[in-house]
Design a protein around this motif. Sequence first.
Motif, PDB file in Angstrom:
ATOM      1  N   UNK A  70       0.835  -1.203   0.000  1.00 15.10           N
ATOM      2  CA  UNK A  70       0.000   0.000   0.000  1.00 15.10           C
ATOM      3  C   UNK A  70       0.870   1.254   0.000  1.00 15.10           C
ATOM      4  N   UNK A  71       1.960   1.240   0.754  1.00 17.67           N
ATOM      5  CA  UNK A  71       2.863   2.390   0.769  1.00 17.67           C
ATOM      6  C   UNK A  71       3.740   2.411  -0.475  1.00 17.67           C
ATOM      7  N   UNK A  72       4.169   1.243  -0.918  1.00 19.64           N
ATOM      8  CA  UNK A  72       5.027   1.212  -2.111  1.00 19.64           C
ATOM      9  C   UNK A  72       4.296   1.730  -3.344  1.00 19.64           C
ATOM     10  N   UNK A  73       2.957   1.646  -3.327  1.00 15.10           N
ATOM     11  CA  UNK A  73       2.171   2.169  -4.440  1.00 15.10           C
ATOM     12  C   UNK A  73       1.682   3.594  -4.171  1.00 15.10           C
ATOM     13  N   UNK A  74       2.179   4.224  -3.120  1.00  9.96           N
ATOM     14  CA  UNK A  74       1.702   5.561  -2.758  1.00  9.96           C
ATOM     15  C   UNK A  74       1.939   6.548  -3.903  1.00  9.96           C
ATOM     16  N   UNK A  75       0.892   7.306  -4.222  1.00  8.56           N
ATOM     17  CA  UNK A  75       0.953   8.207  -5.365  1.00  8.56           C
ATOM     18  C   UNK A  75       0.586   7.528  -6.662  1.00  8.56           C
ATOM     19  N   UNK A  76       0.384   6.203  -6.608  1.00 11.65           N
ATOM     20  CA  UNK A  76       0.053   5.435  -7.801  1.00 11.65           C
ATOM     21  C   UNK A  76      -1.161   4.558  -7.575  1.00 11.65           C
ATOM     22  N   UNK A  77      -1.061   3.292  -8.005  1.00 11.95           N
ATOM     23  CA  UNK A  77      -2.234   2.426  -8.053  1.00 11.95           C
ATOM     24  C   UNK A  77      -1.878   1.035  -7.537  1.00 11.95           C
ATOM     25  N   UNK A  78      -2.800   0.487  -6.757  1.00 10.83           N
ATOM     26  CA  UNK A  78      -2.627  -0.848  -6.190  1.00 10.83           C
ATOM     27  C   UNK A  78      -3.813  -1.705  -6.611  1.00 10.83           C
ATOM     28  N   UNK A  79      -3.523  -2.809  -7.295  1.00 11.99           N
ATOM     29  CA  UNK A  79      -4.560  -3.700  -7.838  1.00 11.99           C
ATOM     30  C   UNK A  79      -4.676  -4.920  -6.939  1.00 11.99           C
ATOM     31  N   UNK A  80      -5.898  -5.172  -6.453  1.00 12.40           N
ATOM     32  CA  UNK A  80      -6.139  -6.262  -5.507  1.00 12.40           C
ATOM     33  C   UNK A  80      -7.388  -7.036  -5.939  1.00 12.40           C
ATOM     34  N   UNK A  81      -7.356  -8.334  -5.742  1.00 20.22           N
ATOM     35  CA  UNK A  81      -8.560  -9.141  -5.921  1.00 20.22           C
ATOM     36  C   UNK A  81      -9.487  -8.907  -4.719  1.00 20.22           C
ATOM     37  N   UNK A  82     -10.696  -8.449  -4.991  1.00 17.47           N
ATOM     38  CA  UNK A  82     -11.613  -8.054  -3.916  1.00 17.47           C
ATOM     39  C   UNK A  82     -11.923  -9.218  -2.978  1.00 17.47           C
ATOM     40  N   UNK A  83     -12.174 -10.378  -3.528  1.00 15.98           N
ATOM     41  CA  UNK A  83     -12.535 -11.527  -2.687  1.00 15.98           C
ATOM     42  C   UNK A  83     -11.381 -11.914  -1.769  1.00 15.98           C
ATOM     43  N   UNK A  84     -10.153 -11.889  -2.301  1.00 13.51           N
ATOM     44  CA  UNK A  84      -8.986 -12.215  -1.470  1.00 13.51           C
ATOM     45  C   UNK A  84      -8.850 -11.229  -0.315  1.00 13.51           C
ATOM     46  N   UNK A  85      -9.086  -9.944  -0.599  1.00 10.55           N
ATOM     47  CA  UNK A  85      -8.953  -8.917   0.439  1.00 10.55           C
ATOM     48  C   UNK A  85      -9.969  -9.131   1.565  1.00 10.55           C
ATOM     49  N   UNK A  86     -11.148  -9.594   1.231  1.00 12.06           N
ATOM     50  CA  UNK A  86     -12.177  -9.789   2.259  1.00 12.06           C
ATOM     51  C   UNK A  86     -11.975 -11.097   3.016  1.00 12.06           C
ATOM     52  N   UNK A  87     -11.286 -12.041   2.427  1.00 10.33           N
ATOM     53  CA  UNK A  87     -11.069 -13.312   3.109  1.00 10.33           C
ATOM     54  C   UNK A  87      -9.892 -13.229   4.088  1.00 10.33           C
ATOM     55  N   UNK A  88      -8.955 -12.322   3.853  1.00 12.85           N
ATOM     56  CA  UNK A  88      -7.798 -12.206   4.740  1.00 12.85           C
ATOM     57  C   UNK A  88      -8.189 -11.491   6.032  1.00 12.85           C
ATOM     58  N   UNK A  89      -7.829 -12.040   7.185  1.00 19.37           N
ATOM     59  CA  UNK A  89      -8.219 -11.422   8.471  1.00 19.37           C
ATOM     60  C   UNK A  89      -7.674 -10.007   8.616  1.00 19.37           C
ATOM     61  N   UNK A  90      -8.555  -9.100   9.012  1.00 20.20           N
ATOM     62  CA  UNK A  90      -8.163  -7.735   9.350  1.00 20.20           C
ATOM     63  C   UNK A  90      -7.897  -6.819   8.183  1.00 20.20           C
ATOM     64  N   UNK A  91      -7.877  -7.333   6.943  1.00 23.33           N
ATOM     65  CA  UNK A  91      -7.465  -6.506   5.803  1.00 23.33           C
ATOM     66  C   UNK A  91      -8.521  -5.465   5.460  1.00 23.33           C
ATOM     67  N   UNK A  92      -9.786  -5.876   5.317  1.00 25.41           N
ATOM     68  CA  UNK A  92     -10.813  -4.923   4.898  1.00 25.41           C
ATOM     69  C   UNK A  92     -11.023  -3.844   5.961  1.00 25.41           C
ATOM     70  N   UNK A  93     -11.047  -4.229   7.212  1.00 20.52           N
ATOM     71  CA  UNK A  93     -11.252  -3.270   8.300  1.00 20.52           C
ATOM     72  C   UNK A  93     -10.159  -2.195   8.292  1.00 20.52           C
ATOM     73  N   UNK A  94      -8.914  -2.614   8.135  1.00 21.43           N
ATOM     74  CA  UNK A  94      -7.804  -1.662   8.133  1.00 21.43           C
ATOM     75  C   UNK A  94      -7.780  -0.848   6.848  1.00 21.43           C
TER      76      UNK A  94
END
Length: 828
Positions: free
Chosen positions: A370-394
């Motif tokens: 997230x920081x390494x892409x600062x000022x740019x763009x970060x591409x994430x699979x939505x389902x993976x992000x919601x399945x990982x503990x704590x990721x969506x909340x943060x």
Amino acid sequence: MTLLKAKRHIELKPEELKWICDPSVFEFETTTDVKPIEGIVGQERALKALRVGVELKSLGYNIFITGLSGTGKFTTIKKMLESISPDCSHLSDYAYVNNFQDEDWPTLLQFPAGQAKKFKRDLSRAIKFLQEKIPQVLSMEPFATKKKQIISDYGKLQQTMINTFENKLRKDNFTLGQIKMGELVRPEILAVINDQPIFVHQLEELVQNEKLSREKAEEITSKYSSYQEELLKVFKESLKLTQDFHDKIIKLESEYADDIVLVTIDDLKKKYKIRKVRKYLDQVHQSIIQNIDVFKGQRPAREEAEGGIVIDYLKEYEVNIILDNSQTKQCPIMVESSPTYNNLFGTIEKYSDGKGGWYADFTRIKAGSLLRANGGYLIINALDAFMEPGVWKTLKRVLLFGKLEIQDFANLFQFSPSIIKPEPIEIDTKIIFIGNNYIYSILSAYEEDFNKIFKVKADFDYEMKRTEQALTEYAKLIKKLIESEKLLEFDKTAIAKIAEYGARYAGEKNKLTTRFAYIADLLREACFWAKDNGDKMVSDYHVNQAFNSAKERHGLYESKLSEMINEGTILIDTEGMRVGTINGLAVYESGPFAFGKPTRITATVSLGSGNIINVEREAGMSGNTHNKGVLIISGYFRENFGMKIPLSFTASLVFEQGYGMIDGDSASITEICALLSALSKIPIKQSIAITGSVNQKGEIQPIGGVNEKIEGFFDACKMKGLTGTQGVIIPAQNVKDLMLKDEAIDAAKKNQFHIYIASKVEEAIEILTGIKAGKKLKNGKYEPNTVFGEVEKELISMRKRMRPPAEKKNNTKSKRKREEKRPKEKKK
């Protein structure tokens, strides 16, 4: 009774059953002469949405992409972003440094891109320079002279104080000595007897040996006690004098060292004019002066403490660069294929002391994507992000407030206490979620903040219009894959055949699929078969071979069903006529391929109250859409046959030999025709299968999987033997979707297989029975000797049989009373 024959219904012509791509539309013979395409094909709407999300820098304009499929979707988005060329000229470097005022709160320094590495190098050089120069400064004149003077003055004062006290002691026959206590030595007052110094506790021994009187011993002890108190005062004054001496030395060292430290730090401050960096350098200046012992060499820079932990006294002057953009020339576009908490947000590494204790400092802070892409763009699979503990909340918190706090994952769930709390980082990263419409709709409806932080939806279409330009782009896309994967070249017959399969995948002859993962697989396998055959060029033959081979690999279940139909295990008739029995068509999913097979649907009727029993529903094997279709059938019968008399029948509909869930309404027309046959006692041709959805007005609506359904019944007829009377009825709206296989088209050309279209129930029942459907006459009844006339006739008969005896008796009495009231004729 002779039933009225139906008029002949026109069947579709063979050329209407498939769009055939003419290779002559291509201006090349092989892909050797084709230039690969740059960019994305057929996604103008999605590109516009993506551009809005990219160029709008306001809070919340993150992007949710739907509709993409295939393994290359991350790469596709990355290339799309690169083609848009977003402005990312203000990239920064980030580094954490020691907070000299509170080490638990590391300080964040932000530099223009490429400056952090230079700052770290310059500060490191400055520290090494001071390590070398400070000892030199403190060993040269005039510092050495001044230091000697201070030491001399200290020595004189110390000696004067001791001499004055000793002179006072000598007057009373005492002297000052020293006594060792372990590793320490302290001053002690000794009595002088016969010119010999002795300890006070030895006086008792002299008294007992009669070398000293008791009175004299007590006098000496009394004076000793008074001098002991005075010695303590002298000792305290000596300690104070020593402390003053050390303070003067430190002050002198600081004054002389401060000059060189000031010059060195000022050089850095002139080079780095960022306010926060200058403030940090001021703290470094103060810290160096406060830790002058390390720099003048009296204390080692590194030493091992208890427990084996190495203490580095110069570590607090290190610079921990967590993001270095010195080599970043373009806007950062990152793909996070494994969006765990640590990978996204970073972490704080800990080290153990070997005794169960865990420690961390600012040098252990690590950045995430997230920081390494600062000022740019970060591409994430939505389902993976919601399945990982704590990721969506943060992630939600970061996007709402624009600040990233790097913490250890265990701290999120309070598994361990927080060790350090780094200063938050302002984040300007665009998040691009890739998901499907189902995930998007769920989040949009039930996640309160989702619509605030994902304001742009880029919906990728799964198809595009078939135009000459689209065909040319298809050829260029194929060329791009040929170059990237070193495939054989394709001739234009192969390109034309791939375009045909593109239309079949799209489900409409006037469209081409944009799910290029399917096309890419077809290309790779066509190339494989060309090489397997020893050919140097891929042709349409190899493309067909690739498609059929792939279908065969996934066709085990289909072949098993075909075998059971051929053996008679699954009862399907392709000849003859039967009442209340009809061939419906079903589609089965088998991985990326689907196939169709006929299924027998039967209807039975009896006296009742107009209810239609859906056997699958009663057995819990019917989906909601199929249940709706059966209710629509009830509405159709009430509309057409229940306006004058109550419907006095109960019907039962069943998919015979169906052992799994059934859903969809594409069998609605099939079930209506089976009921009409059961009520009218008019048999249905088993050589014809039918598919279509119906509304309450009897209008036939389009369905999906039309090609698979037709080919499924064709294969069944072919196994049992083509008679020339077999065929399929489809909704008229599905003609544009026809992309049948060549074998079925060849049978149609030879009049061995027929494709009919129907837009109303009347047309369908006439094709199935060969009997006229029947229209309503002026008297409100249907034409006699027609299908609808026979249905109406049977319904009236059922109503009469359903009428209770009491009602019949009452009706007879009423008739008699009406006749009695009529005036009787007078006899002549």
